[in-house]
Design a protein around this motif. Structure first.
Motif, PDB file in Angstrom:
ATOM      1  N   THR A 185       0.794  -1.241   0.000  1.00 41.00           N
ATOM      2  CA  THR A 185       0.000   0.000   0.000  1.00 41.00           C
ATOM      3  C   THR A 185       0.821   1.283   0.000  1.00 41.00           C
ATOM      4  N   GLY A 186       2.064   1.192   0.497  1.00 43.82           N
ATOM      5  CA  GLY A 186       2.858   2.409   0.684  1.00 43.82           C
ATOM      6  C   GLY A 186       2.531   3.144   1.977  1.00 43.82           C
ATOM      7  N   ILE A 187       1.587   2.602   2.753  1.00 49.40           N
ATOM      8  CA  ILE A 187       1.200   3.231   4.025  1.00 49.40           C
ATOM      9  C   ILE A 187       2.271   2.982   5.076  1.00 49.40           C
ATOM     10  N   GLY A 188       2.664   4.033   5.789  1.00 50.60           N
ATOM     11  CA  GLY A 188       3.656   3.908   6.852  1.00 50.60           C
ATOM     12  C   GLY A 188       3.074   3.204   8.066  1.00 50.60           C
ATOM     13  N   THR A 189       3.852   2.294   8.644  1.00 49.90           N
ATOM     14  CA  THR A 189       3.402   1.580   9.840  1.00 49.90           C
ATOM     15  C   THR A 189       4.255   1.968  11.040  1.00 49.90           C
ATOM     16  N   PHE A 190       3.626   1.968  12.200  1.00 48.88           N
ATOM     17  CA  PHE A 190       4.287   2.360  13.440  1.00 48.88           C
ATOM     18  C   PHE A 190       3.977   1.318  14.502  1.00 48.88           C
ATOM     19  N   LYS A 191       5.031   0.726  15.059  1.00 52.43           N
ATOM     20  CA  LYS A 191       4.842  -0.339  16.046  1.00 52.43           C
ATOM     21  C   LYS A 191       4.837   0.253  17.452  1.00 52.43           C
ATOM     22  N   PHE A 192       3.704   0.093  18.138  1.00 52.03           N
ATOM     23  CA  PHE A 192       3.645   0.471  19.557  1.00 52.03           C
ATOM     24  C   PHE A 192       2.454  -0.211  20.208  1.00 52.03           C
TER      25      PHE A 192
END
Length: 240
Positions: free
Chosen positions: A47-54
């Motif tokens: 998708t090109g969507i940025g992911t953030f792990k928290f």
């Protein structure tokens, strides 16, 4: 300028469909995830969507992550509180750990993620908070006292916070899905799944896109007169 949206638990299941729908409508999307690195990477590659792990249940980690997202993309205009877990079991046998884990991830997270963005939404005169609840927070479900309690709390959170945002252009709404054909639901034993579907008047499971389309509706600039509502999407299984 494109609006910025954060979808918690946004790389899988209903959250994935919501992230993709928002992207398709022109939003700049950030998706959070808790642990599945492989799925998150595949999601970003696709998708090109940025992911953030928290961990949405950890206040300090969430505040830091929101700050990171906003410094990368800009102030969050649309927040979809979708992250959730289940730890099912009959109440008389339920461990304190199973209770705490579900309340922490499904209910405490509403404070942890929403509080850092809400003041900014009020100051800018626009914001959309969309909380993903459940039919089981409305009707209750045997074996899910912890989950049902958390999702019922989500409805109260929505109604109260809606009153605080209304005069400042910030709407707060909830969506309560019924049984949706996610991987998790499709993995249920065939005879059990057939029994679930038999209780749904429209005669089928819901689709993740049906939830996502409702999020798009509530997130839109012209949905400013809808606030404090819980929209049920359950095929008529429970009419609230």
């Amino acid at each position: 300028m494109a609006r910025i949206a954060l979808v918690t638990g946004g790389t899988r299941g209903i959250g994935e469909a919501i992230s993709k729908a928002l992207l398709g409508r022109g939003y700049v999307v950030a998706a959070s995830y808790a642990g599945n690195e492989e799925k998150a990477k595949a999601f970003t590659d696709e998708t090109g969507i940025g992911t953030f792990k928290f961990d949405v249940g950890d206040y300090d980690a969430t505040v830091a992550a929101v700050k990171d997202i906003e410094s990368s993309l800009g102030p969050i205009d649309v927040l979809v509180n979708n992250a959730g877990i289940t730890r099912d079991g009959f109440f008389h046998k339920m461990s304190k750990e199973a209770w705490d884990a579900v309340i922490r991830t499904n209910l405490d997270s509403l404070f942890n993620v929403t509080q850092p963005v809400f003041a900014g939404m009020r100051e800018r005169g626009f914001g959309r908070v969309i909380n993903i609840g459940s039919i089981n927070g409305q009707a209750g479900q045997m074996g899910q006292v912890n989950y049902s309690a958390a999702k019922a709390g989500l409805v109260g959170f929505t109604k109260a916070l809606a009153q605080e945002g209304a005069a400042k252009g910030v709407t707060v709404n909830a969506i309560a899905p019924g049984y949706i054909g996610t991987e998790m639901v499709q993995a249920v034993r065939e005879d059990v799944l057939a029994k679930i579907v038999s209780r749904i008047p429209v005669g089928r499971l819901g689709e993740v896109q049906e939830i996502a389309r409702t999020v798009l509706y509530l997130a839109a600039d012209d949905a400013g007169f809808i606030t404090g509502s819980t929209i049920t999407i359950n095929g008529g299984q429970y009419m609230h």
